[in-house]
Design a protein around this motif. Structure first.
Motif, PDB file in Angstrom:
ATOM      1  N   UNK A 108       0.801  -1.088  -0.161  1.00 30.65           N
ATOM      2  CA  UNK A 108      -0.019  -0.111   0.139  1.00 30.65           C
ATOM      3  C   UNK A 108       0.925   1.182   0.048  1.00 30.65           C
ATOM      4  N   UNK A 109       0.277   2.250  -0.225  1.00 31.06           N
ATOM      5  CA  UNK A 109       0.946   3.526  -0.017  1.00 31.06           C
ATOM      6  C   UNK A 109       1.863   4.188  -1.447  1.00 31.06           C
ATOM      7  N   UNK A 110       1.470   3.457  -2.571  1.00 32.01           N
ATOM      8  CA  UNK A 110       2.202   3.807  -3.788  1.00 32.01           C
ATOM      9  C   UNK A 110       1.336   3.964  -5.073  1.00 32.01           C
ATOM     10  N   UNK A 111       1.666   4.650  -6.094  1.00 26.94           N
ATOM     11  CA  UNK A 111       0.813   4.783  -7.079  1.00 26.94           C
ATOM     12  C   UNK A 111       1.557   4.420  -8.311  1.00 26.94           C
ATOM     13  N   UNK A 112       2.877   4.645  -8.354  1.00 25.79           N
ATOM     14  CA  UNK A 112       3.993   4.422  -9.498  1.00 25.79           C
ATOM     15  C   UNK A 112       5.385   3.841  -8.760  1.00 25.79           C
ATOM     16  N   UNK A 113       5.738   2.484  -9.527  1.00 22.71           N
ATOM     17  CA  UNK A 113       7.103   2.011  -9.144  1.00 22.71           C
ATOM     18  C   UNK A 113       7.858   1.794 -10.434  1.00 22.71           C
TER      19      UNK A 113
END
Length: 185
Positions: A108-113
């Motif tokens: 959780x806690x991300x949108x793009x990697x």
């Protein structure tokens, strides 16, 4: 084409391996999908549609969620994971391709990697071939045939609490949506 999990509108039953109360392991789910895929009458009972995936819900072992899924030529799931569920799937007819990531993503806690170049894994799964996977396994499943349906059996435990859907451009993975069971009704 919808890539949501199948609805529970159709139902069939494959006897669970046991009636114990402990959670099934990924290896036990793989054993279940292997036995189910070997049941020729079960596989033949799945209605196939040339336009979209079809499915029948199965009674999985130990309270797991299980599905028999038909894949028309050229269909796939898109990149996704099964959140906290472990799972297994096996090809019962045709050939499926699985593209997966050999990396543990933050949950959780991300949108793009940005992914490193060495995380991609590809598997061609012919009849009788499948795999088990752990929690937060990111993959896409495809029927790349232009002429032949594929059929597979899938099982997850615990029953899918959510599915995270991703898009991918090169080495960039983007979280697009989070679906929950109530979204699939």
């Amino acid at each position: 084409m919808s890539v949501s999990p199948p609805s529970a509108s159709a139902s069939a039953s494959v006897a669970p391996a046991s009636t114990r109360s402990t959670a099934p392991t990924a290896a036990e789910l793989l054993d279940f999908v292997r036995r189910s895929a070997a049941d020729s009458s079960l596989i033949a009972s799945l209605p196939l549609d040339p336009e979209g995936r079809t499915w029948v819900r199965l009674e999985g072992p130990g309270g797991s969620e299980a599905w028999l899924i038909g894949w028309p030529p050229g269909t796939g799931t898109g990149w996704h994971d099964h959140a906290e569920s472990v799972g297994a799937f096996l090809t019962a007819a045709g050939t499926l391709k699985e593209n997966s990531l050999a990396v543990r993503l933050p949950t959780d806690g991300w949108k793009t990697l940005e992914l490193s170049e060495d995380v991609d894994r590809k598997r061609e799964l012919k009849v009788g071939e499948g795999r088990a996977f752990g929690r937060n396994h990111v993959h896409e499943v495809l029927n790349e045939s232009t002429t032949e349906h594929a059929i597979s059996v899938h099982a997850y435990y615990p029953p899918l609490p959510r599915i995270r859907r991703y898009s991918r451009t090169g080495e960039v993975l983007r979280l697009e949506s989070v679906e929950r069971p109530e979204d699939w009704q």
